[in-house]
Design an enzyme around this catalytic site. Sequence first.
Site, PDB file in Angstrom:
ATOM      1  N   ASP A 211       0.873  -1.166   0.000  1.00  0.00           N
ATOM      2  CA  ASP A 211       0.000   0.000   0.000  1.00  0.00           C
ATOM      3  C   ASP A 211       0.917   1.225   0.000  1.00  0.00           C
ATOM      4  O   ASP A 211       2.090   1.130   0.373  1.00  0.00           O
ATOM      5  CB  ASP A 211      -0.884  -0.032   1.252  1.00  0.00           C
ATOM      6  CG  ASP A 211      -1.676   1.237   1.450  1.00  0.00           C
ATOM      7  OD1 ASP A 211      -2.256   1.739   0.470  1.00  0.00           O
ATOM      8  OD2 ASP A 211      -1.689   1.733   2.594  1.00  0.00           O
TER       9      ASP A 211
ATOM     10  N   ASP B 131      -0.268   5.037   0.808  1.00  0.00           N
ATOM     11  CA  ASP B 131      -0.582   6.025   1.839  1.00  0.00           C
ATOM     12  C   ASP B 131      -0.517   5.407   3.233  1.00  0.00           C
ATOM     13  O   ASP B 131      -1.096   4.348   3.487  1.00  0.00           O
ATOM     14  CB  ASP B 131      -1.981   6.603   1.615  1.00  0.00           C
ATOM     15  CG  ASP B 131      -2.074   7.374   0.311  1.00  0.00           C
ATOM     16  OD1 ASP B 131      -1.043   7.926  -0.122  1.00  0.00           O
ATOM     17  OD2 ASP B 131      -3.166   7.421  -0.282  1.00  0.00           O
TER      18      ASP B 131
END
Length: 296
Positions: free
Chosen positions: A90, A92
């Site tokens: 991922d 963020d």
Amino acid sequence: MSMVGLMRVQTNPIHLHCRRNHSSFLPAFSSLQLPKKLYKNSIGMMKPPKLFNSVVASVQPLEASTHFDNTLPTKDVLELWQGADAVCFDVDSTVCVDEGIDELAEFCGAGTAVAEWTARAMGGSVPFEEALAARMSLFKPSLSQVQDFLEKRPPRISPGIDVLVKKLKARNTNVYLISGGFRQMINPVASILEIPPENIFANQMLFGSSGEFLGFDSNEPTSRSGGKATAVQQLRKVHGYKRLVMIGDGATDLEARKPGGADLFICYAGVQLREAVTSKSDWLVFNFTDLINSLA
């Protein structure tokens, strides 16, 4: 909606150098080059990019304030991690210490309202596609605002992530970025980590011929709930990976661990601690050093 008159916009990869300061990493930008022509439509001449000083991420990894049972990997989890032939990150609050959409919204003057929606989306309390549409509708950034943001707000990279990615690559492990954020903001991050554009799954903002915000491409799998799982399943189908690991902080990352998807979900809580996610993860880490050392 007809795609006539719409365009996708993305920045060219930026080759950057990182420097260390108190275990935090951030690229030292010298300039930002943006394309003069954007697909079939032209918006006219863009202003030359301004120079700006590099900044150092001041966010340090969170430490566990309560006891968790999964901060030490089991033998099976460790074997899966060490034998992974692909690792998906991922972006963020994992690769980066910020939530990209929140940062863009704050830059455009709508930070608080958008951050509330982000918390709901990452906690899994609302469908991701609903939260994404709601967040973007609150401030509708123009193309010029996005470009200005990219010039003035360079990505802030989580401590140790560059070392971890290099170590994985040295082991011939393929590395991917899978994000519910936007490719326009993720391309510079990928350049820092030397991850090729084809190894990015992310959303795409759409702009009109005058640079006005028109929405996002809903055909991208990461624009909706379950999208990261779909992306991971596609990777396995195309490349035939035997052991695939997903690393992230949110509910959409946890969703990637399913039959035909990720074999292992490692929750990185160095930025955000979401108990609904951490409690279901196979391995909870607060610092990428734990993952780096486990590969020694």
